[in-house]
Design an enzyme around this catalytic site. Sequence first.
Site, PDB file in Angstrom:
ATOM      1  N   CYS A  44      -7.481   3.475  -2.904  1.00 19.16           N
ATOM      2  CA  CYS A  44      -7.969   2.311  -2.137  1.00 19.16           C
ATOM      3  C   CYS A  44      -8.469   2.753  -0.769  1.00 19.16           C
ATOM      4  O   CYS A  44      -9.492   2.267  -0.279  1.00 19.16           O
ATOM      5  CB  CYS A  44      -6.867   1.264  -2.010  1.00 19.16           C
ATOM      6  N   THR A  45      -7.781   3.704  -0.160  1.00 22.59           N
ATOM      7  CA  THR A  45      -8.200   4.220   1.141  1.00 22.59           C
ATOM      8  C   THR A  45      -9.531   4.953   1.024  1.00 22.59           C
ATOM      9  O   THR A  45     -10.434   4.738   1.836  1.00 22.59           O
ATOM     10  CB  THR A  45      -7.112   5.151   1.718  1.00 22.59           C
TER      11      THR A  45
END
Length: 152
Positions: A44-45
Amino acid sequence: MNLNLENKYLILENNSEKELSLGDILSWDNTILFFYPKDNTPWCTIENKDFSCLKNDFESKWYKLIWVSKDSIDSHKRFVEKQWLEISLISDPDLILHKELWAYWEKNNYWKIVQGVIRSTFIVSWNWEVKKEYRNIRAKWHAERILKEISN
């Protein structure tokens, strides 16, 4: 696919927390809504950083970037500060918007069927029509693929 434009959500935009209806959130020319499982997780990062780096390119084509997860606004604030992100984030802890767009459903997690967030991207037009959807996407290079597609 009809969206309930009256539902209200907390959104973190430019380090400012607001409560807005979905209609107000999607009031730009075009919007890219991205559903992701959890703040501060590796994939997600990576994806959020990729989209943040290309934010000006998307905006030059009249697309606003908005991320949606079930995380709280406080979690979103920590995520933005820690990763230096420049994207608006919606908090949907009750999974209302997730379920409306079928971004929360059964999925295969290590060979086991579970309910969970399906990493999904939706391109929504100025008149709130879902023009394109991507499901079960791979995080790496996704931002570049979407930018290339809307550029053609």
